[in-house]
Design an enzyme around this catalytic site. Sequence first.
Site, mmCIF file in Angstrom:
data_model
loop_
_atom_site.group_PDB
_atom_site.id
_atom_site.type_symbol
_atom_site.label_atom_id
_atom_site.label_comp_id
_atom_site.label_asym_id
_atom_site.label_seq_id
_atom_site.Cartn_x
_atom_site.Cartn_y
_atom_site.Cartn_z
ATOM 1 N N SER A 7 0.531 -1.183 0.191
ATOM 2 C CA SER A 7 -0.628 -0.271 0.561
ATOM 3 C C SER A 7 0.673 1.533 0.340
ATOM 4 O O SER A 7 1.931 1.279 0.747
ATOM 5 C CB SER A 7 -1.030 -0.247 1.568
ATOM 6 O OG SER A 7 -1.612 1.867 1.158
ATOM 7 N N HIS A 32 -1.729 -1.244 -4.395
ATOM 8 C CA HIS A 32 -3.032 -0.389 -3.359
ATOM 9 C C HIS A 32 -2.807 0.591 -3.990
ATOM 10 O O HIS A 32 -1.546 1.288 -2.965
ATOM 11 C CB HIS A 32 -3.158 -1.755 -1.585
ATOM 12 C CG HIS A 32 -3.967 -1.229 -1.487
ATOM 13 N ND1 HIS A 32 -5.110 -1.909 -1.702
ATOM 14 C CD2 HIS A 32 -4.140 -0.688 -0.471
ATOM 15 C CE1 HIS A 32 -5.921 -1.631 -0.522
ATOM 16 N NE2 HIS A 32 -5.640 -0.812 0.232
ATOM 17 N N ASP A 34 -5.014 3.438 -1.739
ATOM 18 C CA ASP A 34 -5.582 4.508 -1.041
ATOM 19 C C ASP A 34 -6.486 5.513 -0.881
ATOM 20 O O ASP A 34 -5.655 6.680 -1.039
ATOM 21 C CB ASP A 34 -5.474 4.113 0.749
ATOM 22 C CG ASP A 34 -5.035 2.909 0.504
ATOM 23 O OD1 ASP A 34 -6.328 2.189 0.763
ATOM 24 O OD2 ASP A 34 -3.788 2.740 1.019
ATOM 25 N N MET A 36 -9.043 8.285 -0.691
ATOM 26 C CA MET A 36 -9.484 9.480 0.984
ATOM 27 C C MET A 36 -9.908 10.592 0.196
ATOM 28 O O MET A 36 -8.871 11.169 -0.189
ATOM 29 C CB MET A 36 -8.541 9.574 1.932
ATOM 30 C CG MET A 36 -7.745 7.722 1.958
ATOM 31 S SD MET A 36 -7.077 7.638 3.724
ATOM 32 C CE MET A 36 -6.535 6.203 4.055
ATOM 33 N N HIS A 65 -8.447 1.517 -4.062
ATOM 34 C CA HIS A 65 -9.595 1.780 -2.701
ATOM 35 C C HIS A 65 -9.888 2.941 -3.203
ATOM 36 O O HIS A 65 -9.011 3.628 -1.817
ATOM 37 C CB HIS A 65 -8.315 0.988 -1.552
ATOM 38 C CG HIS A 65 -9.127 0.424 -0.231
ATOM 39 N ND1 HIS A 65 -8.873 0.908 1.069
ATOM 40 C CD2 HIS A 65 -10.528 0.532 -0.220
ATOM 41 C CE1 HIS A 65 -9.922 0.257 1.547
ATOM 42 N NE2 HIS A 65 -10.843 0.708 1.105
ATOM 43 N N MET A 67 -12.198 5.116 -0.351
ATOM 44 C CA MET A 67 -12.508 5.168 0.804
ATOM 45 C C MET A 67 -13.140 7.310 0.907
ATOM 46 O O MET A 67 -13.250 7.721 0.895
ATOM 47 C CB MET A 67 -11.152 5.134 1.660
ATOM 48 C CG MET A 67 -11.024 4.261 2.383
ATOM 49 S SD MET A 67 -10.196 3.917 3.113
ATOM 50 C CE MET A 67 -8.633 3.789 1.618
ATOM 51 N N MET A 136 -11.975 -4.422 4.932
ATOM 52 C CA MET A 136 -10.418 -4.235 6.690
ATOM 53 C C MET A 136 -10.157 -4.708 7.798
ATOM 54 O O MET A 136 -11.506 -4.576 8.166
ATOM 55 C CB MET A 136 -10.955 -2.604 6.769
ATOM 56 C CG MET A 136 -11.510 -1.829 5.303
ATOM 57 S SD MET A 136 -9.964 -1.269 4.758
ATOM 58 C CE MET A 136 -9.092 -0.649 6.135
ATOM 59 N N GLY A 141 -8.343 5.183 7.047
ATOM 60 C CA GLY A 141 -8.017 6.258 6.894
ATOM 61 C C GLY A 141 -6.690 6.425 7.370
ATOM 62 O O GLY A 141 -5.967 8.035 7.167
ATOM 63 N N GLY A 143 -2.491 4.752 8.383
ATOM 64 C CA GLY A 143 -1.879 3.541 8.044
ATOM 65 C C GLY A 143 -1.272 3.465 9.644
ATOM 66 O O GLY A 143 -1.715 4.133 10.205
ATOM 67 N N ASP A 174 -7.400 -6.034 4.624
ATOM 68 C CA ASP A 174 -6.445 -4.242 4.488
ATOM 69 C C ASP A 174 -6.142 -3.838 6.042
ATOM 70 O O ASP A 174 -7.396 -3.557 6.797
ATOM 71 C CB ASP A 174 -7.250 -3.438 3.400
ATOM 72 C CG ASP A 174 -6.589 -2.198 3.563
ATOM 73 O OD1 ASP A 174 -4.826 -1.865 3.899
ATOM 74 O OD2 ASP A 174 -6.963 -1.167 2.646
ATOM 75 N N GLY A 175 -4.913 -3.913 6.213
ATOM 76 C CA GLY A 175 -4.929 -3.196 7.530
ATOM 77 C C GLY A 175 -4.428 -3.569 8.372
ATOM 78 O O GLY A 175 -4.799 -4.781 9.306
ATOM 79 N N GLY A 176 -3.452 -3.927 9.222
ATOM 80 C CA GLY A 176 -2.071 -4.105 9.960
ATOM 81 C C GLY A 176 -2.042 -5.567 10.186
ATOM 82 O O GLY A 176 -1.526 -6.502 10.500
ATOM 83 N N GLY A 196 0.928 -1.755 4.296
ATOM 84 C CA GLY A 196 1.393 -0.543 4.150
ATOM 85 C C GLY A 196 3.015 -0.555 4.854
ATOM 86 O O GLY A 196 4.082 -0.581 4.693
HETATM 87 C C1 DX5 Z 1 -6.068 1.795 5.224
HETATM 88 C C2 DX5 Z 1 -5.489 1.652 4.159
HETATM 89 C C3 DX5 Z 1 -4.661 0.757 4.054
HETATM 90 C C4 DX5 Z 1 -3.430 1.498 5.011
HETATM 91 C C5 DX5 Z 1 -3.012 0.246 5.268
HETATM 92 O O1 DX5 Z 1 -7.438 2.954 5.436
HETATM 93 O O2 DX5 Z 1 -6.904 1.443 3.540
HETATM 94 O O3 DX5 Z 1 -4.315 0.102 3.091
HETATM 95 O O4 DX5 Z 1 -2.637 1.641 3.619
HETATM 96 O O5 DX5 Z 1 -1.755 0.687 6.482
HETATM 97 P P1 DX5 Z 1 -0.899 -1.069 7.220
HETATM 98 O O6 DX5 Z 1 -1.118 -2.055 6.157
HETATM 99 O O7 DX5 Z 1 -0.249 0.333 7.418
HETATM 100 O O8 DX5 Z 1 -2.115 -1.244 8.249
HETATM 101 ZN ZN ZN Z 2 -6.710 0.741 1.344
#
Ligand code: DX5
Ligand code: ZN
Length: 222
Positions: A7, A32, A34, A36, A65, A67, A136, A141, A143, A174-176, A196
């Site tokens: 990401s 990926h 993002d 926003m 993605h 958002m 998610m 919002g 990373g 996606d996330g963590g 990310g």
């Molecule tokens: C958060 C994004 C993710 C983000 C994930 O809103 O949608 O794609 O980059 O980041 P990590 O991998 O650091 O949790």
């Molecule tokens: Zn994302």
Amino acid sequence: MNMIAPSLLSADVVRIAEAVRVVERAGADLVHVDVMDGHYVPNLTFGPGLVKALKKETRLPLDVHLMVDSPAEVIPWFLEAGADWISFHPEASAHPHRDLGLVKSAGRKAGLALNPGTPLGILEELLADLDFVLLMCVNPGRGSQPFIEASRGKIRRLRRWIRETGAPALIEIDGGVSAANIAALAEDGAQVFVAGHAVFNHPDPGQAVAQMRDLVGRPVDR
Ligand code: DX5
Ligand code: ZN
């Protein structure tokens, strides 16, 4: 088929093309992106201009993605820019079935993104039409947030549902996601892994991708 999707949210924005080249060389499968809008989530990030520019820098498919509120308003911009995969959040759309159709009729891969608090049931009438579901595992919002453990049960329940219905959708998470949990998440049934922080805040992003790729196995077919 498992795929690694670094990401760009955690990449150095003034060196983004270089970041993409590094992960491409290391065996990433998707990039990926993002998007926003400052309304659906309290942050502003990338637009179609970046997607268009990246198409010239990489052969990897771009996984956009969204958002954003009212995704129908911006989907055409990202189709025009060359996005290969597009997902949006169904509760942000008045007509998710119609918006998926916009993506699919352009021949791109269409997905729905579910927040940690959004139940799988929102997919009931749409699952058969999806190329992928983006679950998610943090609230959208930003990373570098910790993985929400309850997401594992959700991945398993979605995997079971997809298996039972024979729906073609891939499960993207996606996330963590990191080298510490990716193997367990693959066992739960995730197939596309967005990362990310774990890639771009690693001292060697290429090595981070290669390590995650090894932990989930090489893709068998693309
Ligand atoms: C958060 C994004 C993710 C983000 C994930 O809103 O949608 O794609 O980059 O980041 P990590 O991998 O650091 O949790
Ligand atoms: Zn994302």
